[in-house]
Design an enzyme around this catalytic site. Structure first.
Site, PDB file in Angstrom:
ATOM      1  N   GLU A  12      -2.299   6.575   2.801  1.00  0.00           N
ATOM      2  CA  GLU A  12      -2.762   7.916   2.367  1.00  0.00           C
ATOM      3  C   GLU A  12      -4.003   7.808   1.483  1.00  0.00           C
ATOM      4  O   GLU A  12      -4.168   8.545   0.520  1.00  0.00           O
ATOM      5  CB  GLU A  12      -1.632   8.656   1.650  1.00  0.00           C
ATOM      6  CG  GLU A  12      -0.480   8.960   2.580  1.00  0.00           C
ATOM      7  CD  GLU A  12       0.297  10.197   2.197  1.00  0.00           C
ATOM      8  OE1 GLU A  12      -0.298  11.122   1.628  1.00  0.00           O
ATOM      9  OE2 GLU A  12       1.494  10.227   2.501  1.00  0.00           O
TER      10      GLU A  12
HETATM   11  C1  LIG Z   1       2.874   0.886   6.696  1.00  0.00           C
HETATM   12  C2  LIG Z   1       1.584   1.580   7.020  1.00  0.00           C
HETATM   13  C3  LIG Z   1       1.619   2.835   7.596  1.00  0.00           C
HETATM   14  C4  LIG Z   1       0.425   3.476   7.932  1.00  0.00           C
HETATM   15  N1  LIG Z   1       0.475   4.691   8.578  1.00  0.00           N
HETATM   16  C5  LIG Z   1      -0.671   5.224   9.070  1.00  0.00           C
HETATM   17  C6  LIG Z   1      -0.636   6.401   9.896  1.00  0.00           C
HETATM   18  O1  LIG Z   1       0.426   6.975  10.156  1.00  0.00           O
HETATM   19  N2  LIG Z   1      -1.812   6.860  10.418  1.00  0.00           N
HETATM   20  C7  LIG Z   1      -3.010   6.263  10.157  1.00  0.00           C
HETATM   21  O2  LIG Z   1      -4.019   6.735  10.653  1.00  0.00           O
HETATM   22  N3  LIG Z   1      -3.080   5.159   9.356  1.00  0.00           N
HETATM   23  C8  LIG Z   1      -1.942   4.620   8.826  1.00  0.00           C
HETATM   24  N4  LIG Z   1      -1.994   3.485   8.047  1.00  0.00           N
HETATM   25  C9  LIG Z   1      -3.287   2.879   7.774  1.00  0.00           C
HETATM   26  C10 LIG Z   1      -3.701   3.019   6.317  1.00  0.00           C
HETATM   27  O3  LIG Z   1      -4.109   4.320   6.059  1.00  0.00           O
HETATM   28  C11 LIG Z   1      -4.791   1.959   6.089  1.00  0.00           C
HETATM   29  O4  LIG Z   1      -4.117   0.714   6.019  1.00  0.00           O
HETATM   30  C12 LIG Z   1      -5.595   2.216   4.832  1.00  0.00           C
HETATM   31  O5  LIG Z   1      -6.398   3.339   5.017  1.00  0.00           O
HETATM   32  C13 LIG Z   1      -6.495   1.016   4.484  1.00  0.00           C
HETATM   33  O6  LIG Z   1      -7.203   0.566   5.589  1.00  0.00           O
HETATM   34  P1  LIG Z   1      -7.181  -0.996   5.953  1.00  0.00           P
HETATM   35  O7  LIG Z   1      -5.763  -1.448   5.977  1.00  0.00           O
HETATM   36  O8  LIG Z   1      -7.992  -1.197   7.175  1.00  0.00           O
HETATM   37  O9  LIG Z   1      -7.871  -1.717   4.727  1.00  0.00           O
HETATM   38  P2  LIG Z   1      -9.448  -1.877   4.476  1.00  0.00           P
HETATM   39  O10 LIG Z   1     -10.138  -0.573   4.628  1.00  0.00           O
HETATM   40  O11 LIG Z   1      -9.959  -3.023   5.266  1.00  0.00           O
HETATM   41  O12 LIG Z   1      -9.459  -2.250   2.931  1.00  0.00           O
HETATM   42  C14 LIG Z   1      -8.981  -3.516   2.432  1.00  0.00           C
HETATM   43  C15 LIG Z   1      -9.090  -3.481   0.905  1.00  0.00           C
HETATM   44  O13 LIG Z   1     -10.461  -3.274   0.520  1.00  0.00           O
HETATM   45  C16 LIG Z   1     -10.578  -2.116  -0.283  1.00  0.00           C
HETATM   46  N5  LIG Z   1     -11.827  -1.421   0.026  1.00  0.00           N
HETATM   47  C17 LIG Z   1     -12.273  -0.995   1.228  1.00  0.00           C
HETATM   48  N6  LIG Z   1     -13.444  -0.377   1.096  1.00  0.00           N
HETATM   49  C18 LIG Z   1     -13.759  -0.396  -0.235  1.00  0.00           C
HETATM   50  C19 LIG Z   1     -14.847   0.105  -1.027  1.00  0.00           C
HETATM   51  N7  LIG Z   1     -15.857   0.780  -0.491  1.00  0.00           N
HETATM   52  N8  LIG Z   1     -14.809  -0.116  -2.352  1.00  0.00           N
HETATM   53  C20 LIG Z   1     -13.783  -0.772  -2.939  1.00  0.00           C
HETATM   54  N9  LIG Z   1     -12.736  -1.264  -2.253  1.00  0.00           N
HETATM   55  C21 LIG Z   1     -12.724  -1.075  -0.916  1.00  0.00           C
HETATM   56  C22 LIG Z   1      -9.362  -1.252   0.068  1.00  0.00           C
HETATM   57  O14 LIG Z   1      -9.024  -0.358  -0.965  1.00  0.00           O
HETATM   58  C23 LIG Z   1      -8.298  -2.321   0.303  1.00  0.00           C
HETATM   59  O15 LIG Z   1      -7.741  -2.721  -0.929  1.00  0.00           O
HETATM   60  C24 LIG Z   1      -0.817   2.854   7.665  1.00  0.00           C
HETATM   61  C25 LIG Z   1      -0.834   1.597   7.051  1.00  0.00           C
HETATM   62  C26 LIG Z   1       0.327   0.959   6.740  1.00  0.00           C
HETATM   63  C27 LIG Z   1       0.266  -0.415   6.118  1.00  0.00           C
END
Ligand SMILES: Cc1cc2nc3c(=O)[nH]c(=O)nc-3n(C[C@H](O)[C@H](O)[C@H](O)COP(=O)(O)OP(=O)(O)OC[C@H]3O[C@@H](n4cnc5c(N)ncnc54)[C@H](O)[C@@H]3O)c2cc1C
Length: 529
Positions: free
Chosen positions: A417
Site C-alpha cells: 500500500e
Molecule cells: C504480500 C504482498 C502483497 C502485495 N499485494 C499487491 C496487490 O494486491 N496489488 C499490487 O498491485 N501490488 C501488490 N504488492 C506489491 C507492493 O505494492 C510492492 O511490493 C511495493 O509497492 C514495493 O514495490 P517493490 O516490491 O517492487 O519494491 P521496489 O519499488 O523495488 O523498492 C525496494 C525498496 O527501495 C525503496 N525505494 C524505491 N524507490 C525509492 C525512492 N525513490 N526513494 C527511496 N526509496 C525507494 C522502497 O521503499 C523499498 O524499500 C504486494 C506486495 C507484497 C509483498
C-alpha cells in the site's frame, strides 16, 4: 501551547474541527452494528481466552454472528498450511465482510469509513484474513466503487458484495513496484473499436490466484489536445472469464501466509471498452485514489492488534516470577506495556480522526492524513509486536505462541500500500507545497533529491498529526466526561514537551493496564451524541 501552534498553514486545515469528528461513532466491540439495516447476520467478536502455556488456544479468534453461525478462525493452521480454509472464507462471506463498504442497494453493508475502521480492529487479529478482505474491497473493487459508472456498479458489485466473486488489484509488475507509473502492461484498441487487447504480467497480486474480477492498470495510446500520440495509463475491469488470464503459483511468504499472492499474466485478453474505469488515460489517478483511500484503516487495525497483545501478555507478566518478583514489577517490562498502550491510543486517535474527516460530505481528500496514519501505524505495530514477544522471553520465540506469527504477519505493513519510504517522500513534499509556492524563484534548491532532509520533515509532520489527533481526542474526552486519568495522561505523555511526559506517568499507565490485564482507555467512538 494551543492546537493552532501545531498547524502549518495549508497543511492540516481540517484538524481544528477534529474533536467533533469523534462524534461519528457507530460500532462497539462485542455489540452488533447499530445502524445495521440489511439482512446479513451481525458480526461481533467473543471474549477470547488469554494466554495459557499448555495449549495454543489463544491462536483462535472466534467470529460470532447473531444467527448462531459461528466462524472459527484457526490462525495457526492458516499460517502453517498457507491457506484460508473454504469454510472460514464462507463464514466471513455470510457475515457480510466482503461487502463492508458496498452500498446496500448493491447488496453490501453500506458502512462508512469509520465503521470500516471499527471492523478492521477485529479482522486484523488474523493477518491473512485482513489482507484477503482488504485486497478484495479496499483496493480490488474500490475502483468500481469510486470511479465506476452505474452500469459497471450494477453489473459487478452485487456478486462482489456477497463474496461470490473475489476481487484483486493489479498494478505492480516485475519491473515496476514503487515507480508505478512505469508499468509496461499494454492495452491496444481493436480495429473495430469495441475491445482492448491486454498483454502483460502483474506481480505480487493479493487474491491473484482466485480473483474473478480484477482492476488492471495498463498503458494505452491516447491522442492529446494537440493531436500528439501519448502513452497513458488506463484502468480496466477484467473478468477471469475473459480469455488469456493465467495465475502463477502462490508465493511462499514470510508472513500473512494464508493470503494468496500470485503473478497474473494477460495474453491477448479481450476487454470490452465498456470495462474502462473512468476515462481512457485517466488510470493513474484512479490507482492513486484507490490506494490513498484505503490506507487510513491501518491505524485501527494496528490498535486492535496491540490491544489483543496487551490482553495476551499481561497475565503472563503478572504471573511469571524471576528474581522472586513478577515480571510486571520491573520498570523495563512496565515500559513495554506503556509503549503498547500509548501506540494503540495514538493509532486509534489518528485512524478515527481521519476516517471521520473522510466521512464528511463531499468526499474530502485525506490522502496526506491517511499516508501519515499508515506510516505511524505500520512502524508502531512492528515495535509493539516485538515488545510483546520480548515480554515472554524465550517462549515468545517459539511456535507454541502466536507472537512470532504476529511479528511475521506485521512486517508487510511497511512494504505494501505504498512503501514507507515512498510515503515519507509524499508526506514531506506535499507538506512543503505551501512553502514551495512562496519560495519558488527565490531560492535554487532541488529538495526532492534531499531524501534525508525529507525523511526528517516527514517524521515531524507525522508526529504533529499524531499529536493533533491525540490532543483533540483528549480534550473531547475531558469535555464530555470521559476523564479517566490514564486516558488524559496518555494524551500528555505523547506530547514530548509536556511536563506530564515523565517516568512516573509511564509507570502509572503500565500499572493500570497490568492490573486490568487489558487496554484501559475508552474507545474514540464511545459516547457519541
Ligand atoms: C504480500 C504482498 C502483497 C502485495 N499485494 C499487491 C496487490 O494486491 N496489488 C499490487 O498491485 N501490488 C501488490 N504488492 C506489491 C507492493 O505494492 C510492492 O511490493 C511495493 O509497492 C514495493 O514495490 P517493490 O516490491 O517492487 O519494491 P521496489 O519499488 O523495488 O523498492 C525496494 C525498496 O527501495 C525503496 N525505494 C524505491 N524507490 C525509492 C525512492 N525513490 N526513494 C527511496 N526509496 C525507494 C522502497 O521503499 C523499498 O524499500 C504486494 C506486495 C507484497 C509483498
Amino acid at each position: 501551547m494551543s492546537l493552532s501552534d501545531f498547524i502549518t498553514p495549508g497543511l492540516f486545515p481540517r484538524c481544528t474541527e477534529a474533536s467533533n469528528l469523534y462524534s461519528t461513532a457507530l460500532i462497539r466491540l462485542g455489540q452488533p452494528i447499530s445502524v445495521y439495516k440489511c439482512n446479513h447476520p451481525k458480526p461481533f467478536l467473543t471474549k477470547q481466552p488469554t494466554i495459557n502455556s499448555n495449549n495454543c488456544q489463544e491462536n483462535k479468534c472466534i467470529f460470532f454472528c447473531t444467527c448462531a453461525n459461528i466462524t472459527i478462525v484457526d490462525s495457526t493452521k492458516i499460517d502453517h498450511e498457507a491457506v484460508i480454509p473454504p469454510e472460514t472464507l464462507n463464514g466471513l462471506k455470510e457475515l457480510g465482510l466482503f461487502g463492508i463498504q458496498i452500498p446496500e442497494e448493491y447488496g453490501g453493508l453500506g458502512l462508512s469509513n469509520t465503521m470500516y475502521a471499527r471492523l478492521g480492529e477485529i479482522t486484523s487479529l488474523d493477518g491473512a484474513i485482513a489482507v484477503t478482505l482488504a485486497a478484495h474491497q479496499a483496493i480490488g473493487l474500490k475502483g468500481i466503487l469510486i470511479a465506476g459508472n452505474d452500469d459497471q456498479k450494477a453489473k459487478y458489485l452485487p456478486k462482489l458484495a456477497t463474496g461470490e466473486h473475489i476481487a484483486a488489484f493489479c498494478l505492480t509488475e516485475p519491473g515496476s513496484g514503487s515507480d508505478a507509473a512505469s508499468i509496461q502492461t499494454r492495452a491496444t484498441l481493436t480495429e473495430d473499436g469495441k475491445h482492448f487487447l491486454l498483454n502483460g504480467t502483474k506481480f505480487w497480486i493479493s487474491n491473484g490466484g482466485w480473483a474473478d474480477i480484477m482492476t488492471v492498470f495498463a498503458r494505452t495510446e491516447v491522442v492529446d489536445k494537440d493531436g500528439q500520440k501519448k502513452d497513458k495509463i488506463t484502468a480496466f475491469i477484467v473478468e477471469r472469464a475473459f480469455c488469456g488470464v493465467t495465475s502463477g503459483k502462490p508465493e511462499d511468504k514470510l508472513g500473512i501466509r494464508g493470503s494468496n499472492t500470485c503473478e497474473i499474466t494477460f495474453e491477448d485478453t479481450k476487454v470490452p471498452i465498456e470495462n474502462v474505469i473512468g476515462e481512457v488515460g485517466g488510470g493513474f489517478k484512479v490507482a492513486m485514489n484507490i490506494l490513498n483511500n484505503g490506507r487510513f484503516s491501518m491505524g485501527s487495525a494496528g490498535a486492535g492488534l496491540i490491544k489483543r497483545l496487551i490482553e495476551l501478555t499481561s497475565e503472563y507478566a503478572c504471573t511469571r516470577k524471576q528474581f522472586s518478583r513478577s515480571l510486571s514489577e520491573f520498570g523495563m517490562i512496565q515500559d513495554k506495556f506503556a509503549t503498547m498502550t500509548l501506540n494503540a491510543f495514538v493509532m486509534e486517535s489518528m485512524a478515527y480522526l481521519t476516517a471521520g474527516m473522510m466521512d464528511r460530505p463531499g468526499v474530502p481528500d485525506c490522502s496526506l492524513e491517511a499516508a501519515m496514519v499508515k506510516v505511524f501505524s505500520s512502524e508502531g505495530s512492528w515495535i509493539c509486536v516485538s515488545e510483546a514477544l520480548q515480554v515472554l522471553g524465550g517462549l515468545g520465540f517459539t511456535k507454541n505462541y502466536p507472537y512470532e506469527r504476529y511479528l511475521r504477519d506485521c512486517r508487510i505493513l511497511q512494504i505494501f500500500e505504498g512503501t514507507n519510504e515512498i510515503l515519507r517522500m509524499y508526506i514531506a513534499l506535499t507538506g512543503m507545497q505551501y512553502a514551495g509556492k512562496i519560495l519558488t524563484g527565490k531560492i535554487k534548491y532541488t529538495i526532492v533529491e534531499e531524501q534525508l532532509v525529507l525523511k526528517k520533515v516527514a517524521d515531524v509532520l507525522i508526529n504533529l498529526y499524531a499529536m493533533t489527533a491525540v490532543l483533540s481526542r483528549t480534550s473531547r474526552s475531558i469535555s464530555i466526561g470521559l476523564s479517566e486519568r490514564s486516558l488524559n495522561g496518555l494524551g500528555f505523555v505523547f506530547s514530548p514537551d509536556s511536563p506530564e511526559n515523565n517516568d512516573a506517568n509511564t509507570k502509572k499507565i503500565a500499572q493500570e493496564v497490568l492490573a486490568k490485564r487489558a487496554y484501559v482507555c475508552s474507545h474514540p467512538l464511545d459516547r457519541t451524541f
